[in-house]
Design a protein around this motif. Structure first.
Motif, short mmCIF file in Angstrom:
data_model
loop_
_atom_site.label_atom_id
_atom_site.label_comp_id
_atom_site.label_asym_id
_atom_site.label_seq_id
_atom_site.Cartn_x
_atom_site.Cartn_y
_atom_site.Cartn_z
N THR A 55 -2.04 -1.37 4.75
CA THR A 55 -2.19 -0.03 4.20
C THR A 55 -2.68 -0.07 2.77
O THR A 55 -2.24 0.70 1.94
N GLN A 60 -8.11 2.17 3.43
CA GLN A 60 -7.99 3.59 3.72
C GLN A 60 -9.24 4.34 3.27
O GLN A 60 -9.66 5.30 3.92
N ILE B 145 1.63 2.02 -0.56
CA ILE B 145 1.17 3.37 -0.20
C ILE B 145 1.26 3.52 1.31
O ILE B 145 0.95 2.60 2.05
N GLN B 146 1.70 4.66 1.73
CA GLN B 146 1.81 4.89 3.17
C GLN B 146 0.44 4.96 3.82
O GLN B 146 -0.53 5.39 3.21
N ALA B 147 0.39 4.52 5.06
CA ALA B 147 -0.88 4.52 5.77
C ALA B 147 -1.38 5.95 5.94
O ALA B 147 -0.65 6.80 6.40
N GLY B 148 -2.61 6.18 5.58
CA GLY B 148 -3.20 7.48 5.86
C GLY B 148 -3.16 8.47 4.72
O GLY B 148 -3.79 9.50 4.80
N VAL B 149 -2.46 8.16 3.65
CA VAL B 149 -2.37 9.12 2.54
C VAL B 149 -3.73 9.24 1.86
O VAL B 149 -4.27 10.33 1.70
N ILE B 150 -4.29 8.08 1.50
CA ILE B 150 -5.57 8.11 0.80
C ILE B 150 -6.69 8.56 1.73
O ILE B 150 -7.58 9.33 1.33
#
Lengths: 156, 237
Positions: A55, A60, B145-150
């Motif tokens: 992550t 991302q 950081i959590q997956a998918g936030v950015i």
């Protein structure tokens, strides 16, 4: 005329399909027994199993840019058909071309970010997988398609 | 009728299954913490009986990769007993409220060796049948950081920008159209007032972005048509 139209739509759809495959199939890097990125890491040591991808911020960002490029390319296809029936004679498909060029720019940025930043989390022995290559192939296809739209004039 | 109801309720209460009388213990599932910080591990339970005075809480710890668990906290007879020999000596504090069925503990000054599973077991006599619940502790140097936030942030901001641009575009077109409408009305009004003798010295300033003859817009023009007309007026030979 119809042939030209068909060819252009085919090019657009080809770029779109490449974008879809590149984003959905999670094989941006491959090792001897593993494949990883963009969404999951799979290894076939001790039986095949997959974990969610790391992550980090950069991965991302690449995910977001690929999804955005798909969205913009779909929007561009939709706008092309809209403009095909509502544009006046001699008009140019500016909006369609803009969206398609934006989509190609997003793919390019995503691929560049992945190329530059992936050594941080990918071990040296791994090589780039076919999804990564498809992303790089989709970029010039989308760019050419967008440029054709910008140059093209509507004839009756 | 009443006797029948009474009998039925007694029978139903009598055959209530064992499980509904078991004690249910709640802890978190996973906890993340930074090195050197404190963490509160919460533990509460649900029981059909009133909270008795002999309620007990006990916490055990099992390190990651080990099979043995050690006991680090026990509350019984109204008094808490903390670890004074093991890896958590002087670091565990009881912050729960047994009267409110809360048996939480506070662990101070976390270290990487504290990674592991903490199990809370609570007993509320005579309600002692229950399954202990575990919470996993993960200690990080910096919180990931959590997956998918950015991802979500980037996608949302770009699409929001797109929607904003479209809205502003339509708003500008709408406003400019209104200004054109009001200008043409005032021009007609002035002609009537001053009459034919006086020459009209003042001509209303026309917006340079619109072709001269438009007063009314076609109903529901597409974006492309407007683009087309604008570009034609700007670049007309």
């Amino acid at each position: 005329m119809l042939l030209l139209l068909l060819g252009i739509v085919l090019l657009h759809v080809a770029a779109l399909v490449l974008l879809f495959v590149s984003t959905i199939v999670s094989v941006w890097t491959t090792g001897e027994t593993s494949s990883a990125d963009l969404w999951i890491n799979c290894t076939s040591v001790n039986g095949f199993h997959c974990d969610p991808a790391s992550t980090g911020e950069w991965i991302q960002a690449v995910q977001a840019l690929m999804i955005l490029s798909i969205i913009f390319s779909c929007l561009s296809l939709f706008l092309f058909f809209c403009q095909l029936f509502t544009l006046q004679k001699g008009g140019r498909f500016f909006l369609t071309g803009t969206f398609q060029i934006l989509a190609s720019l997003f793919v390019m940025s995503g691929a560049i970010i992945y190329t530059v930043m992936s050594p941080e989390w990918v071990p040296e022995t791994n090589s780039f997988g076919y999804s990564y290559i498809l992303a790089w192939v989709a970029f010039p296809l989308a760019l050419i398609s967008g440029l054709i739209y910008v140059i093209l004039r509507k004839r009756e | 009728m009443l006797t029948f109801l009474a009998l039925a309720s007694v029978v139903l209460l009598g055959i209530v299954p064992e499980q509904s009388q078991a004690i249910v213990i709640y802890t978190g599932w996973e906890r993340h913490a930074l090195v050197g910080s404190d963490i509160r591990l919460s533990c509460s339970f649900f029981s059909w009986r009133w909270t008795s005075e002999d309620v007990t809480f006990s916490w055990t710890y099992r390190p990651d990769g080990s099979r043995d668990s050690i006991s680090i906290f026990h509350y019984t007879g109204g008094a808490p007993y903390v670890d004074n020999k093991g890896p958590f000596r002087d670091r565990v504090e009881f912050v729960g409220n047994p009267g409110r069925r809360d048996g939480s503990i506070l662990i101070k000054n976390l270290d990487f060796n504290d990674n592991g599973t903490f199990t809370c077991d609570a007993k509320n006599p005579p309600d002692i049948v229950g399954r202990p619940s575990s919470v996993r502790l993960l200690v990080f140097e910096k919180v990931p950081i959590q997956a998918g936030v950015i991802t979500g942030a980037i996608i949302g901001s770009v699409l929001g920008l797109l929607v904003l641009i479209v809205v502003i575009y339509y708003l500008m077109r709408f406003l400019v159209a209104r200004r054109v409408f009001s200008l043409s009305v005032s021009k007609h009004g002035k002609k009537k007032k001053e009459g034919s003798q006086q020459r009209q010295l003042w001509t209303p300033p026309l917006s340079p972005y619109l072709p001269k003859r438009t007063v009314s817009l076609p109903p529901h023009p597409s974006l492309s048509l407007v683009c087309l007309s604008l570009s034609r007026s700007l670049f007309s030979p």
